[in-house]
Design a protein around this motif. Structure first.
Motif, PDB file in Angstrom:
ATOM      1  N   ARG A   1      -8.523  11.187   7.550  1.00  0.00           N
ATOM      2  CA  ARG A   1      -7.069  11.102   7.716  1.00  0.00           C
ATOM      3  C   ARG A   1      -6.456  10.373   6.516  1.00  0.00           C
ATOM      4  NH1 ARG A   1      -3.570  11.235  12.173  1.00  0.00           N
ATOM      5  NH2 ARG A   1      -5.381  11.674  13.486  1.00  0.00           N
ATOM      6  N   VAL A   2      -5.323  10.870   6.051  1.00  0.00           N
ATOM      7  CA  VAL A   2      -4.551  10.237   4.981  1.00  0.00           C
ATOM      8  C   VAL A   2      -3.131  10.040   5.488  1.00  0.00           C
ATOM      9  CG1 VAL A   2      -3.598  10.482   2.661  1.00  0.00           C
ATOM     10  CG2 VAL A   2      -5.950  11.193   3.116  1.00  0.00           C
TER      11      VAL A   2
ATOM     12  N   VAL B   1       1.895  14.533  -3.962  1.00  0.00           N
ATOM     13  CA  VAL B   1       0.436  14.559  -3.812  1.00  0.00           C
ATOM     14  C   VAL B   1       0.025  13.953  -2.477  1.00  0.00           C
ATOM     15  CG1 VAL B   1      -1.727  13.627  -4.714  1.00  0.00           C
ATOM     16  CG2 VAL B   1      -0.044  14.586  -6.284  1.00  0.00           C
ATOM     17  N   ILE B   2       0.663  12.839  -2.106  1.00  0.00           N
ATOM     18  CA  ILE B   2       0.354  12.200  -0.822  1.00  0.00           C
ATOM     19  C   ILE B   2       0.697  13.135   0.332  1.00  0.00           C
ATOM     20  CG2 ILE B   2       0.963  10.286   0.708  1.00  0.00           C
ATOM     21  CD1 ILE B   2       1.375   8.559  -1.757  1.00  0.00           C
ATOM     22  N   ILE B   3       1.823  13.833   0.241  1.00  0.00           N
ATOM     23  CA  ILE B   3       2.217  14.766   1.310  1.00  0.00           C
ATOM     24  C   ILE B   3       1.192  15.885   1.454  1.00  0.00           C
ATOM     25  CG2 ILE B   3       3.960  16.455   1.988  1.00  0.00           C
ATOM     26  CD1 ILE B   3       6.042  14.636   0.673  1.00  0.00           C
ATOM     27  N   ILE B   4       0.726  16.414   0.321  1.00  0.00           N
ATOM     28  CA  ILE B   4      -0.266  17.500   0.372  1.00  0.00           C
ATOM     29  C   ILE B   4      -1.580  16.986   0.953  1.00  0.00           C
ATOM     30  CG2 ILE B   4      -1.626  19.088  -1.047  1.00  0.00           C
ATOM     31  CD1 ILE B   4       0.748  19.197  -2.976  1.00  0.00           C
ATOM     32  N   LEU B   5      -2.009  15.800   0.543  1.00  0.00           N
ATOM     33  CA  LEU B   5      -3.244  15.232   1.081  1.00  0.00           C
ATOM     34  C   LEU B   5      -3.114  14.931   2.574  1.00  0.00           C
ATOM     35  CD1 LEU B   5      -4.310  12.812  -1.812  1.00  0.00           C
ATOM     36  CD2 LEU B   5      -5.227  15.071  -1.272  1.00  0.00           C
ATOM     37  N   MET B   6      -1.928  14.529   3.001  1.00  0.00           N
ATOM     38  CA  MET B   6      -1.703  14.279   4.428  1.00  0.00           C
ATOM     39  C   MET B   6      -1.909  15.555   5.241  1.00  0.00           C
ATOM     40  SD  MET B   6       1.679  11.860   4.529  1.00  0.00           S
ATOM     41  CE  MET B   6       1.953  12.342   6.248  1.00  0.00           C
TER      42      MET B   6
ATOM     43  N   PRO C   1       0.834  -1.219   0.000  1.00  0.00           N
ATOM     44  CA  PRO C   1       0.000   0.000   0.000  1.00  0.00           C
ATOM     45  C   PRO C   1       0.860   1.257   0.000  1.00  0.00           C
ATOM     46  CG  PRO C   1      -0.733  -1.546   1.688  1.00  0.00           C
ATOM     47  CD  PRO C   1       0.567  -2.060   1.187  1.00  0.00           C
ATOM     48  N   ILE C   2       0.465   2.242  -0.797  1.00  0.00           N
ATOM     49  CA  ILE C   2       1.189   3.502  -0.852  1.00  0.00           C
ATOM     50  C   ILE C   2       0.438   4.613  -0.117  1.00  0.00           C
ATOM     51  CG2 ILE C   2       0.162   4.314  -3.019  1.00  0.00           C
ATOM     52  CD1 ILE C   2       2.997   5.366  -3.735  1.00  0.00           C
ATOM     53  N   MET C   3      -0.906   4.461   0.026  1.00  0.00           N
ATOM     54  CA  MET C   3      -1.688   5.482   0.727  1.00  0.00           C
ATOM     55  C   MET C   3      -2.866   4.831   1.434  1.00  0.00           C
ATOM     56  SD  MET C   3      -3.330   9.042  -0.754  1.00  0.00           S
ATOM     57  CE  MET C   3      -4.627   8.221  -1.701  1.00  0.00           C
ATOM     58  N   ILE C   4      -3.083   5.249   2.671  1.00  0.00           N
ATOM     59  CA  ILE C   4      -4.196   4.726   3.465  1.00  0.00           C
ATOM     60  C   ILE C   4      -5.058   5.910   3.881  1.00  0.00           C
ATOM     61  CG2 ILE C   4      -4.870   3.431   5.522  1.00  0.00           C
ATOM     62  CD1 ILE C   4      -2.059   2.160   5.460  1.00  0.00           C
ATOM     63  N   SER C   5      -6.288   5.924   3.405  1.00  0.00           N
ATOM     64  CA  SER C   5      -7.221   7.001   3.761  1.00  0.00           C
ATOM     65  C   SER C   5      -8.346   6.415   4.603  1.00  0.00           C
ATOM     66  CB  SER C   5      -7.792   7.652   2.498  1.00  0.00           C
ATOM     67  OG  SER C   5      -8.376   6.691   1.641  1.00  0.00           O
ATOM     68  N   SER C   6      -8.784   7.174   5.600  1.00  0.00           N
ATOM     69  CA  SER C   6      -9.804   6.660   6.517  1.00  0.00           C
ATOM     70  C   SER C   6     -10.731   7.776   6.952  1.00  0.00           C
ATOM     71  CB  SER C   6      -9.132   6.028   7.747  1.00  0.00           C
ATOM     72  OG  SER C   6      -8.370   6.987   8.448  1.00  0.00           O
TER      73      SER C   6
ATOM     74  N   ALA D   1      -3.749  18.075   4.377  1.00  0.00           N
ATOM     75  CA  ALA D   1      -5.144  18.530   4.277  1.00  0.00           C
ATOM     76  C   ALA D   1      -6.087  17.658   5.102  1.00  0.00           C
ATOM     77  CB  ALA D   1      -5.578  18.541   2.810  1.00  0.00           C
ATOM     78  N   PHE D   2      -5.820  16.346   5.123  1.00  0.00           N
ATOM     79  CA  PHE D   2      -6.686  15.414   5.859  1.00  0.00           C
ATOM     80  C   PHE D   2      -5.886  14.808   7.006  1.00  0.00           C
ATOM     81  CE2 PHE D   2      -8.415  15.368   1.512  1.00  0.00           C
ATOM     82  CZ  PHE D   2      -9.725  15.741   1.769  1.00  0.00           C
ATOM     83  N   HIS D   3      -5.868  15.513   8.108  1.00  0.00           N
ATOM     84  CA  HIS D   3      -5.140  15.030   9.280  1.00  0.00           C
ATOM     85  C   HIS D   3      -5.952  15.341  10.537  1.00  0.00           C
ATOM     86  CE1 HIS D   3      -1.523  13.365  11.022  1.00  0.00           C
ATOM     87  NE2 HIS D   3      -1.514  14.328  11.943  1.00  0.00           N
ATOM     88  N   THR D   4      -7.208  14.889  10.494  1.00  0.00           N
ATOM     89  CA  THR D   4      -8.127  15.107  11.613  1.00  0.00           C
ATOM     90  C   THR D   4      -8.716  13.775  12.033  1.00  0.00           C
ATOM     91  OG1 THR D   4     -10.047  15.470  10.184  1.00  0.00           O
ATOM     92  CG2 THR D   4      -8.678  17.393  10.685  1.00  0.00           C
ATOM     93  N   TYR D   5      -9.551  13.816  13.092  1.00  0.00           N
ATOM     94  CA  TYR D   5     -10.220  12.593  13.536  1.00  0.00           C
ATOM     95  C   TYR D   5     -11.328  12.182  12.573  1.00  0.00           C
ATOM     96  CZ  TYR D   5      -7.742  13.253  17.918  1.00  0.00           C
ATOM     97  OH  TYR D   5      -6.764  13.395  18.867  1.00  0.00           O
ATOM     98  N   VAL D   6     -11.829  13.135  11.795  1.00  0.00           N
ATOM     99  CA  VAL D   6     -12.904  12.829  10.845  1.00  0.00           C
ATOM    100  C   VAL D   6     -12.345  12.195   9.577  1.00  0.00           C
ATOM    101  CG1 VAL D   6     -14.784  13.803   9.484  1.00  0.00           C
ATOM    102  CG2 VAL D   6     -14.281  14.707  11.773  1.00  0.00           C
TER     103      VAL D   6
END
Length: 298
Positions: free
Chosen positions: A245-246, A231-236, A144-149, A238-243
């Protein structure tokens, strides 16, 4: 003309770093991340985004348009030195600044680089980096290269699965960009470097000039594989909350190593070996065969 302290050493440092400029890659990665984020949130560009575009254009333009040998010439001229020497058998052409220097010099008196006729153990070092990149290329594409939740689901993507997901989700432009940067470019660079190393050892499948162009192309495309990582770094960020996360997966580390190793493989490959191989083949082709008997009088 005023000579500033450390001007020569600053120039040497900047010349060595110019190969690692990735501001243009980061700018394209920002656009890709913007397209992706726009589908789930409202995104607006700040002033820094437009300034980064200006920075990228000016930095790349300056790096490409100013020849490094001209800069060294001007600096040494201000210092009262003459960097220009005529070409001869007693002199070596520096691979960095392109000035001819005496063979007795261990380092180039113009740019400070190691001076050699051909880079020592060039093929061995380049091949070693290439083999390591080939081995790491497998886990870079399998793991896996990216895990989004989010609170309801967890999505684990490899590079290929992520491309397929974006294509099916309607983000076809992003899918094409990521496919080109993460699969096509690294794979093509590994194949081209393999061809170059084999050709320098055993013989050229095409003319030396064609192989030289192939090397320049291979050297120039390597950094564009970093788009996916940026792109993964930018998404990380932007999405780094409890709701939502990347986080990066294990493949991100392997993929970064693949990009770095292929860049190092291209850097340590001495393209002059291609001309040496072509010259040796020309000499062997023009050499008369020893097995042909001389003409005997009747």
């Amino acid at each position: 003309e005023k000579v500033y302290p450390g001007l020569l050493y600053a120039t040497r440092t900047l010349v060595r770093l110019r190969h690692w400029i990735m501001v243009d890659v980061f700018f394209i990665s920002t656009l890709v991340a913007y397209i992706k984020l726009s589908s789930v949130a409202k995104v607006e560009f700040g002033a820094a985004f437009y300034l980064m575009f200006v920075l990228a254009v000016m930095l790349i333009r300056t790096s490409v348009s100013i020849p490094q040998h001209w800069v060294y010439y001007k600096i040494h001229r201000m210092l009262g030195r003459d960097a220009v020497q005529t070409a001869s058998e007693e002199r070596i052409c520096c691979s960095r600044c392109l000035y001819f220097r005496g063979r007795e010099e261990a380092t180039c008196g113009v740019c400070g680089a190691d001076l050699y006729d051909r880079r020592p153990k060039s093929l061995s070092i380049s091949t070693a980096f290439l083999i390591a990149a080939m081995l790491l290329y497998v886990p870079a594409n399998v793991l896996p290269i990216m895990i989004s939740s989010n609170p309801t689901t967890v999505q684990i993507n490899t590079i290929f699965n992520g491309i397929v997901y974006m294509w099916n989700d309607g983000d076809k432009l992003i899918a094409v960009i990521i496919f080109s940067a993460s699969i096509l470019v690294p794979g093509a660079k590994i194949v081209l470097l393999l061809v170059l190393n084999i050709s320098a050892r055993y013989g050229l499948p095409a003319g030396a000039r064609t192989m030289q162009r192939l090397y320049r192309f291979t050297e120039s495309i390597g950094k564009w594989s970093m788009i996916d990582i940026f792109v993964i770094i930018i998404l990380m960020s932007a999405f780094h909350t409890y709701v939502a996360r990347v986080v990066p997966g294990q493949a991100a580390v392997y993929f970064c190593l693949v990009v770095l190793l292929t860049m190092l493989s291209a850097y340590f490959f001495d393209p002059r070996l291609l001309w040496d191989k072509a010259h040796s083949f020309e000499q062997s082709a023009n050499r008369p065969s020893e097995n042909v008997p001389a003409n005997q009088p009747e």
